[in-house]
Design a protein around this motif. Structure first.
Motif, short mmCIF file in Angstrom:
data_model
loop_
_atom_site.label_atom_id
_atom_site.label_comp_id
_atom_site.label_asym_id
_atom_site.label_seq_id
_atom_site.Cartn_x
_atom_site.Cartn_y
_atom_site.Cartn_z
N GLY A 9 0.79 -1.22 0.00
CA GLY A 9 0.00 0.00 0.00
C GLY A 9 0.83 1.28 0.00
O GLY A 9 2.05 1.28 0.18
N ALA A 10 0.11 2.38 -0.19
CA ALA A 10 0.71 3.73 -0.19
C ALA A 10 0.20 4.48 1.03
O ALA A 10 -1.00 4.44 1.36
CB ALA A 10 0.33 4.47 -1.46
N PHE A 11 1.12 5.18 1.71
CA PHE A 11 0.80 5.88 2.96
C PHE A 11 1.26 7.34 2.88
O PHE A 11 2.25 7.66 2.21
CB PHE A 11 1.45 5.17 4.15
N ILE A 71 -7.07 14.63 3.09
CA ILE A 71 -7.08 13.28 3.69
C ILE A 71 -8.22 12.47 3.07
O ILE A 71 -8.04 11.30 2.68
CB ILE A 71 -7.27 13.37 5.21
N GLU A 72 -9.37 13.11 2.93
CA GLU A 72 -10.52 12.42 2.33
C GLU A 72 -10.26 12.12 0.86
O GLU A 72 -10.57 11.02 0.38
CB GLU A 72 -11.77 13.29 2.49
N GLU A 73 -9.71 13.09 0.15
CA GLU A 73 -9.45 12.89 -1.27
C GLU A 73 -8.44 11.78 -1.51
O GLU A 73 -8.63 10.93 -2.39
CB GLU A 73 -8.93 14.21 -1.88
N LEU A 74 -7.39 11.75 -0.72
CA LEU A 74 -6.38 10.71 -0.88
C LEU A 74 -6.95 9.33 -0.55
O LEU A 74 -6.58 8.33 -1.18
CB LEU A 74 -5.17 11.01 0.01
N GLY A 75 -7.83 9.28 0.43
CA GLY A 75 -8.47 8.01 0.76
C GLY A 75 -9.23 7.44 -0.43
O GLY A 75 -9.21 6.23 -0.68
N GLN A 76 -9.89 8.33 -1.18
CA GLN A 76 -10.63 7.89 -2.37
C GLN A 76 -9.68 7.46 -3.48
O GLN A 76 -10.08 6.71 -4.39
CB GLN A 76 -11.55 9.01 -2.85
N LEU A 77 -8.43 7.93 -3.42
CA LEU A 77 -7.43 7.55 -4.43
C LEU A 77 -6.62 6.33 -4.01
O LEU A 77 -5.68 5.93 -4.70
CB LEU A 77 -6.49 8.73 -4.69
N GLY A 78 -6.96 5.75 -2.85
CA GLY A 78 -6.28 4.55 -2.40
C GLY A 78 -5.02 4.79 -1.61
O GLY A 78 -4.22 3.87 -1.40
N ARG A 110 -3.55 5.77 2.01
CA ARG A 110 -3.97 5.85 3.41
C ARG A 110 -3.15 6.90 4.16
O ARG A 110 -1.91 6.90 4.08
CB ARG A 110 -3.82 4.50 4.09
N SER A 111 -3.82 7.77 4.87
CA SER A 111 -3.14 8.77 5.69
C SER A 111 -2.93 8.24 7.10
O SER A 111 -3.87 7.70 7.71
CB SER A 111 -3.96 10.07 5.74
N LEU A 112 -1.73 8.39 7.60
CA LEU A 112 -1.42 8.00 8.98
C LEU A 112 -1.47 9.25 9.83
O LEU A 112 -0.57 10.09 9.79
CB LEU A 112 -0.03 7.33 9.05
#
Length: 409
Positions: A248-250, A268-275, A277-279
């Motif tokens: 995965g990508a973080f 954070i929300e936008e990146l989540g939709q792009l796969g 994951r934000s830590l």
């Protein structure tokens, strides 16, 4: 206060360039006035560029404004370096017995020329300012030409570097307590992509393509992804959906995510939709060949003022200390807290490697590592130079970078 200091430095830089490249290289008249107004116009463009970037408007000014900022900086650098040789040349040209060169003196038709046959009396007839003015103009014009050529050449080289492909840096990091089964685990590390008005979607596509070519186990995006809101830059981030890796990508926030009008939450929300994951002051387990590595991430220091800063206790507390832990933290200076929480390896960005030499010397006063691998208080710290640029599209002495980092025991 920071804005006022910056504005003061910009005004001082323009005055210095005017003094050395306009006043010292021209005589009073139309040419001097035209160059003075041109310099004033460039100052106005630069101020408008920064004002527009803060307000989210006038993006078309970004290219001329930021390129001029880079040229201004290097004009000042070259002019300062030339001060000593210029002063020495001035002393040499004033040595007793050295015949000065007179400025041409206009005369009416039919009148006797003031420049007489190889005699020194011609200089007296030409006026007391003829010799000194000639030396001043000669030194001023020579200095201006050298500084101008140096600045143009440096900025041209820096733009080609900044807008070209990032360098792939391959780094091996030995962690003393790493489970041997985790040996060879590979991280693709990228930071400071800085999607913004000077980048297009091709910038993101190239970075994604290069990362995918590394066939990494983990992708780590260590902050400063964007310089604007999702509404403005969302399309530029969409290629991140194509990132490929085994586990995965973080992502962790950088300081620029907090400059966005919508703050980091929308990204954070936008990146989540792009796969991706934000830590957010948290950790995950990376299971590889039957062994476990802790991967943690903390928010950037700039989030502190909005109660969204780093929380090392939350991210690293109550874990199995027999495991190795890799921390994603945007700023290298956060290593002091990482050391207190038993971090083995910290991955950071933020510095750009200085981006524009000699800024690397200034960055070193604020951050413990400017670029590359170092050991700080028992913690291995790797600082990537970043794959993008901020401000001027120029990189001198610090090419853009994507890192393939491989763990070993």
């Amino acid at each position: 206060m920071i804005v006022l200091i910056f504005l003061g430095l910009v005004l001082l830089g323009h005055w210095y360039v005017w003094h050395r490249m306009v006043r010292s290289s021209t005589a009073p008249g139309r040419v001097r006035k035209a160059l003075t107004w041109a310099l004033a116009g460039l100052l106005a463009v630069l101020v408008a560029t920064f004002a527009g970037s803060r307000l989210g408007v006038a993006h078309w000014l970004a290219w001329p404004g930021f390129v001029w900022l880079a040229l201004l900086f290097y004009l000042v650098v070259f002019l300062v370096v030339l001060e000593i040789p210029r002063a020495v040349a001035g002393v040499v040209l004033r040595r007793p017995g050295r015949a000065p060169v007179a400025e041409p003196v206009p005369v009416m038709a039919g009148a006797e020329s003031p420049i007489r046959e190889a005699g020194t009396t011609a200089l007296a007839d030409a006026g007391p300012e003829a010799g000194p003015m000639s030396r001043r103009l000669f030194l001023g014009r020579t200095t201006a030409v050298i500084a101008g050529a140096g600045a143009l050449g440096t900025v041209g080289y820096g733009m080609a570097t900044a807008l070209g492909d990032p360098v792939i840096e391959r780094v091996g990091v030995a962690l003393p307590k790493l489970d041997p089964r985790l040996g060879g685990l590979r991280f693709a590390v990228v930071s400071d992509i800085h999607l913004g008005p000077l980048t297009g979607v091709a910038h993101t596509e190239r970075i994604v393509r290069m990362i995918n070519g590394l066939q990494a186990d983990v992708v780590a995006i260590v902050g400063d992804l964007v310089d604007g809101s999702v509404a403005e830059l969302g399309p530029l981030a969409r290629p991140l959906k194509s990132l490929e890796s085994r586990y995965g990508a973080f992502f962790v926030t950088g300081n620029h995510e907090y400059f966005s009008a919508g703050g980091p939450a929308e990204w954070i929300e936008e990146l989540g939709q792009l796969g991706v994951r934000s830590l957010r002051n948290e950790r995950v387990e990376i299971r590889h060949q039957g062994a476990v590595l802790d991967l943690a991430g903390v928010n950037d220091l700039n989030g502190t003022s909005s109660n969204d800063g780093p929380d090392f206790g939350k991210a690293l507390g109550n874990r199995d200390t027999s495991r190795s832990v890799v921390l994603l933290a945007h700023q290298p200076v956060m290593v002091d807290q990482a050391a207190r929480h038993g971090v083995d390896l910290q991955l950071s960005g933020h510095t750009h490697g200085g981006q524009i030499a000699p800024f690397n010397l200034v960055v070193g006063l604020q951050q413990p590592v400017v670029s590359g691998l170092a050991a700080i208080d028992g913690v291995q710290v790797y600082v990537t130079r970043g794959a993008g640029f901020w401000g001027p599209p120029v990189r001198v002495g610090a090419p853009p970078e994507i890192t393939l980092l491989e763990l070993g025991g």
